[in-house]
Every structure is written in structure tokens, then in C-alpha cells.
Design a protein around this motif. Structure first.
Motif, short mmCIF file in Angstrom:
data_model
loop_
_atom_site.label_atom_id
_atom_site.label_comp_id
_atom_site.label_asym_id
_atom_site.label_seq_id
_atom_site.Cartn_x
_atom_site.Cartn_y
_atom_site.Cartn_z
N VAL A 23 0.83 -1.21 0.00
CA VAL A 23 0.00 0.00 0.00
C VAL A 23 0.86 1.26 0.00
O VAL A 23 0.60 2.21 -0.75
N LEU A 24 1.92 1.26 0.80
CA LEU A 24 2.77 2.45 0.90
C LEU A 24 3.43 2.78 -0.43
O LEU A 24 3.76 3.95 -0.68
N ARG A 25 3.65 1.80 -1.28
CA ARG A 25 4.23 2.07 -2.60
C ARG A 25 3.35 3.01 -3.42
O ARG A 25 3.82 3.66 -4.36
N GLY A 93 -3.58 -11.53 3.18
CA GLY A 93 -2.83 -11.76 1.95
C GLY A 93 -3.65 -12.17 0.76
O GLY A 93 -3.10 -12.43 -0.33
N GLN A 94 -4.97 -12.21 0.88
CA GLN A 94 -5.82 -12.58 -0.26
C GLN A 94 -5.86 -11.49 -1.33
O GLN A 94 -6.02 -11.79 -2.51
N HIS A 95 -5.75 -10.24 -0.90
CA HIS A 95 -5.94 -9.12 -1.82
C HIS A 95 -4.60 -8.56 -2.27
O HIS A 95 -3.62 -8.60 -1.53
N ASP A 96 -4.59 -8.01 -3.45
CA ASP A 96 -3.36 -7.51 -4.06
C ASP A 96 -3.30 -5.99 -3.93
O ASP A 96 -4.08 -5.28 -4.56
N PRO A 97 -2.38 -5.45 -3.12
CA PRO A 97 -2.27 -3.99 -3.00
C PRO A 97 -1.97 -3.30 -4.32
O PRO A 97 -2.23 -2.10 -4.45
N ALA A 98 -1.44 -4.03 -5.28
CA ALA A 98 -1.17 -3.42 -6.59
C ALA A 98 -2.44 -2.98 -7.30
O ALA A 98 -2.39 -2.17 -8.23
N GLN A 99 -3.60 -3.50 -6.86
CA GLN A 99 -4.88 -3.10 -7.44
C GLN A 99 -5.40 -1.79 -6.87
O GLN A 99 -6.39 -1.25 -7.37
N LEU A 100 -4.75 -1.27 -5.85
CA LEU A 100 -5.25 -0.07 -5.17
C LEU A 100 -5.47 1.11 -6.10
O LEU A 100 -6.51 1.79 -6.00
N PRO A 101 -4.56 1.42 -7.03
CA PRO A 101 -4.82 2.56 -7.92
C PRO A 101 -6.11 2.42 -8.73
O PRO A 101 -6.79 3.43 -8.99
#
Length: 244
Positions: A23-25, A93-101
């Protein structure tokens, strides 16, 4: 639009650090709501906060109250500090933070709506849980008289905080695993739009689930019953909305 990601955390010490880093990325603040975790996990959360003092906060609850209670505690904490939107992400860990945008882009286009993840499962999903979700889907479609909510159980979503916090003061929302469905149906009843967004979901091979097959299924069944009778009371207005 001022956004914070809220993780409800109950004994997920091995996955939460990587989720936070993801998320911080994307330059978004994090709140870790410790739902009465054991000391090893609570210590991990404090260490994450110490490593990112300007971006991460930890809210320790004195005892385990359930996922819904943890999410709502985070929502009120964030609202009181001026955040306009909250992203809920599970800590396992099920969800991908890369999808945040993608979630935030859609939220910016629809500031007053809930952006709700729709799981795109890979082969790791347990078949029983995969097919079992459809019973909840059917009840949600009945209780909203619509197909507006494609999946009411996914824990990856964006809430506008004002209506969420107002709703939580008006009714007692589900405090445990019944929360995710309960809150979406009730927000839909209030006329809040739901926008669905496909998102990959993976069940980690060594993942920890706190879903209690007996107690949580009983809570969810009672929730559906309450929502059904609530739908009957609202039936004229729901039909009017459908026909308008």
C-alpha cells in the motif's frame, strides 16, 4: 479526496507487513486496527508503525470484537481525523495492494459511491467457499431487489466515510463476518450507489482464516433474515425506485 487504507488485523503477523509495504508504494496512509491480537502479532504491528511513523498508525482494541467492529473503529478514527474515504483491505494476503490505484481511480470518479471488489479467483480458492458464496449473492439480490451488488462478501472496497459513519450510528451493523454483507445492503437501501470492480483474489497456501463454520454461518443466516424483513418494510419504496 483524502484516503486511508484500513486493515482489520487479528493474528496475521506473517502477512501484514508485506500488505502494508504494498500500500505504501502507492503513497496512501495506513491504519492497522489490532482486533485484540495475541502479543506476537501486536508487536509486529507496533514495529511496522515505528518503521513508518509518518504513514502508518496502529489502533489497538482491548479485546477481540470481530472484523466488523474493527473496520468501524477504523472508520470513525479516520473520519475524526479528516479523511474522506477509507479503503478496506483484509490482512491475510488474499488481496493484491497493486490493485489499489484502480480502486482509487474509480472512487475519484464516483466520490459518493462505494467501490466494491468482485473476486476473480485463481485455482487456490476452496470449492466449498466458492459455491457457498452464491447463497449470499441470492439473498442480497432479493433484499435489494436488484443485481447492483455483484459480490457482497469481498473485503476489498472503498467507502465514503460520512455515510458509513452515519449509518453505523443509526443501526447496529454486523460486528463480525456478517459485516461486509450487512453494510452494503443497508447502504444500498439508503440510495448510495455501488460500483463493482473485478479484482484478483488468492487464498495463500499457509493463510490463516478466522471464519468459524458454525458460529459465523449462524450469524450470517440471522443477518439475512433481519435484512429480509427489513426489505419487506421497505418494499413499496424499493419497488418505486426500481420502476422509476
Amino acid at each position: 479526496m483524502k484516503v486511508i487504507v484500513v486493515f482489520p488485523v487479528y493474528n496475521h503477523p506473517t502477512t501484514i507487513a508485506e500488505m502494508v509495504r504494498g500500500v505504501l508504494r502507492h503513497g496512501v496512509d495506513c491504519l492497522l486496527v489490532d482486533d485484540g491480537s495475541d502479543q506476537p502479532c501486536a508487536q509486529v504491528l507496533d514495529e511496522i508503525e515505528l518503521a513508518h511513523p509518518d504513514r502508518v498508525r496502529v489502533l489497538h482494541l482491548s479485546r477481540n470484537q470481530g472484523k466488523g467492529a474493527a473496520v468501524l473503529a477504523g472508520a470513525h478514527w479516520a473520519h475524526e481525523r479528516g479523511y474522506s474515504h477509507m479503503v478496506q483491505i483484509d490482512a491475510d494476503g488474499q488481496h493484491d495492494p497493486a490493485q489499489l490505484p484502480r480502486f482509487l481511480e474509480l472512487a475519484r470518479k464516483h466520490m459518493d459511491a462505494v467501490i466494491c471488489g468482485v473476486p476473480a479467483y485463481d485455482a487456490s480458492v476452496p470449492r466449498l467457499r466458492y459455491y457457498g458464496r452464491y447463497l449470499t449473492h441470492v439473498w442480497v439480490w432479493i433484499n435489494t431487489l436488484s443485481f447492483d451488488i455483484r459480490d457482497a462478501m469481498c473485503g476489498y472496497r472503498v467507502y465514503p466515510l460520512v455515510p458509513l459513519c452515519q449509518l453505523s450510528k443509526q443501526v447496529r451493523l454486523g460486528q463480525r463476518m456478517d459485516f461486509d454483507t450487512d453494510v452494503l445492503v443497508r447502504m444500498h437501501w439508503q440510495g448510495i450507489r455501488i460500483h463493482n470492480l473485478d479484482t484478483p483474489v488468492t487464498y495463500p497456501r499457509d493463510g490463516i482464516s478466522h471464519f468459524d463454520l458454525v458460529r459465523d454461518n449462524a450469524r450470517i443466516s440471522l443477518m439475512h433474515a433481519r435484512l429480509f424483513f427489513g426489505m419487506l418494510r421497505r418494499l413499496p419504496s424499493l419497488l418505486r425506485d426500481r420502476l422509476s
